[in-house]
Write an enzyme that holds these catalytic residues in place. Structure first.
Site, PDB file in Angstrom:
ATOM      1  N   TRP A 100       0.833  -2.086   0.284  1.00 44.04           N
ATOM      2  CA  TRP A 100       0.259  -0.239   0.125  1.00 44.04           C
ATOM      3  C   TRP A 100       0.968   1.325   0.294  1.00 44.04           C
ATOM      4  O   TRP A 100       0.254   1.787  -0.577  1.00 44.04           O
ATOM      5  CB  TRP A 100      -1.243  -0.014   1.114  1.00 44.04           C
ATOM      6  CG  TRP A 100      -2.154  -1.468   0.837  1.00 44.04           C
ATOM      7  CD1 TRP A 100      -2.241  -2.167   2.023  1.00 44.04           C
ATOM      8  CD2 TRP A 100      -2.701  -1.127  -0.519  1.00 44.04           C
ATOM      9  NE1 TRP A 100      -2.939  -3.681   2.303  1.00 44.04           N
ATOM     10  CE2 TRP A 100      -3.368  -3.249   0.137  1.00 44.04           C
ATOM     11  CE3 TRP A 100      -3.750  -1.060  -1.151  1.00 44.04           C
ATOM     12  CZ2 TRP A 100      -4.217  -3.394  -0.373  1.00 44.04           C
ATOM     13  CZ3 TRP A 100      -3.829  -2.066  -1.687  1.00 44.04           C
ATOM     14  CH2 TRP A 100      -4.730  -2.697  -1.818  1.00 44.04           C
ATOM     15  N   ASP A 167      -2.007   6.754   6.471  1.00 51.61           N
ATOM     16  CA  ASP A 167      -3.441   6.091   5.650  1.00 51.61           C
ATOM     17  C   ASP A 167      -3.832   5.023   6.891  1.00 51.61           C
ATOM     18  O   ASP A 167      -2.794   3.940   7.151  1.00 51.61           O
ATOM     19  CB  ASP A 167      -2.471   4.480   4.166  1.00 51.61           C
ATOM     20  CG  ASP A 167      -3.369   3.639   4.243  1.00 51.61           C
ATOM     21  OD1 ASP A 167      -4.088   3.750   4.890  1.00 51.61           O
ATOM     22  OD2 ASP A 167      -2.913   3.179   3.334  1.00 51.61           O
ATOM     23  N   LYS A 191     -13.373  -2.089   6.722  1.00 55.71           N
ATOM     24  CA  LYS A 191     -12.107  -2.413   7.687  1.00 55.71           C
ATOM     25  C   LYS A 191     -12.820  -2.545   9.072  1.00 55.71           C
ATOM     26  O   LYS A 191     -13.812  -2.944   9.086  1.00 55.71           O
ATOM     27  CB  LYS A 191     -11.095  -2.144   8.049  1.00 55.71           C
ATOM     28  CG  LYS A 191      -9.754  -3.345   7.494  1.00 55.71           C
ATOM     29  CD  LYS A 191      -9.684  -2.092   5.741  1.00 55.71           C
ATOM     30  CE  LYS A 191      -8.649  -2.937   4.506  1.00 55.71           C
ATOM     31  NZ  LYS A 191      -8.694  -3.573   3.163  1.00 55.71           N
TER      32      LYS A 191
END
Ligand SMILES: Cc1ncc(COP(=O)(O)O)c(C=O)c1O
Length: 354
Positions: A100, A167, A191
């Site tokens: 990511w 992030d 999530k």
């Protein structure tokens, strides 16, 4: 049979939230209309957006501290781009802790110079980089607090004069932190917050407006701030469900209470991984994630038996990310300690059989 959902995202959400969300799809607030067939400008939906934004700031303890919460679209992946578009004038620093952050770096390079301040690529992202020096004069420093794929998580955050951008897609609302150390936090909802389709962005207002380039309106944080996160039609179902999850979290005592639960779950699973010779952990112990526990089976021959036993016990979503393989147990806020217990029982049964 009861399913124990260890999926990495989209993932488990609280049952109460799913129930209320499904009711609202049929009849929102007793209006005789569905949540998803009314105007986002209606009084009832505007109140939802306001509540979701305000709860996000409240739970992060960022109320009245110069931050704005936005519910945007395009996933966390669009934030890789928006962060750089809005903030990168000359040079930005990135900590590379895997897929990511790598993707975030790729987007940022379209806008300016990127310095990889630290990286754990040399050991397949099994650890969180430490001991690096953050250069002076950065427009910002970016990091990924929890690495969903590798199962690593920052325990401490770098000190820097530059704005700190995080992030937090896979560990937001899961542990107590001083969130004011960050100048911009972003997290895809799917999530710890809600269904896919919305991304929470919490931004400190005073870091914006400093780049010289023109920014297209939809990609400009200021457009979204000036329209109270309603610059265009928001993802109403995802925002409503996120609001319900944030209410659920608040009613359970907020982040500090859920953190205790998350620590118990992680302790239970990691001690099994460490004591059971059939399994071995992937990430370095000191950097292990409380959210995503990654591990391998030591003898591949046992894999099919283990997979069968997981299925029989109703354990879902345990396969590791396709780029890493092995197993990954994601223990997000809504997963119960009981579910972790079921997994641990299957693992010890495997040891007896193996
Ligand atoms: C840490 C992290 N960042 C970014 C992403 C990408 O999110 P999205 O699919 O919402 O773009 C993910 C997805 O799992 C993630 O785990």
């Amino acid at each position: 049979m009861k399913k124990h959902n260890f999926s990495a995202g989209p993932c488990i959400l609280p049952k109460e939230v799913l129930l209320k969300a499904s009711e609202a799809v049929m009849d929102f607030n007793g209006s005789g209309l569905s949540l998803i067939e009314i105007s986002h400008r209606s009084k009832d939906f505007v109140a939802v957006m306001e509540k979701a934004r305000s709860l996000a700031l409240e739970l992060l303890d960022l109320k009245d501290k110069g931050y704005t919460a936005l519910f945007l679209q395009g996933g966390a992946s669009l934030q890789f781009l928006m962060v750089a578009y809005n903030l990168l004038e000359n040079k930005a620093g990135y900590l590379n802790t895997g897929t990511w952050s790598d993707k975030a770096i790729k987007e940022a390079r379209l806008f300016g110079e990127v310095v990889e301040v630290g990286s754990s690529k040399d050991e397949d992202f099994k650890y969180i980089p430490k001991g690096y020096t953050v250069p002076k004069g950065l427009d910002y420093l970016h990091l990924t607090s929890n690495n969903t794929i590798y199962g690593t998580q920052f325990k401490k955050f770098p000190k820097t004069d530059a704005p700190l951008i995080c992030d937090m897609s896979s560990d937001i609302f899961s542990r107590s932190l001083d969130f004011s150390q960050f100048d911009l936090i972003y997290a895809g909802a799917q999530k710890n917050m809600g269904p896919a389709g919305t991304t929470l962005v919490v931004v400190k207002d005073d870091i914006l407006g400093k780049v010289s380039r023109k920014i297209p309106s939809m990609l400009d944080y200021k457009s979204h701030i000036s329209k109270d996160s309603m610059f265009n039609t928001p993802s109403v179902f995802a925002v409503y469900t996120s609001m319900l999850t944030l209410e659920w979290l608040k009613s359970r005592g907020g982040i500090s209470a859920i953190e205790e639960e998350n620590e118990k779950k992680a302790r239970l699973l990691y001690s099994e991984i460490d004591l059971n010779p059939v399994f071995e952990g992937y990430a370095n112990i000191e950097d292990r994630s409380l959210m995503n526990a990654t591990f391998n089976i030591t003898d591949e021959v046992l894999k099919s038996t283990f997979d069968e036993m997981l299925k029989e016990a109703g354990v879902n979503g345990l396969n590791g990310h396709r780029s890493v393989g092995g197993y990954r147990a994601s223990m997000y806020n809504a997963l119960s300690l009981e579910s972790v217990g079921v997994l641990v029982d299957v693992m010890s049964e495997m040891e007896r059989k193996g």
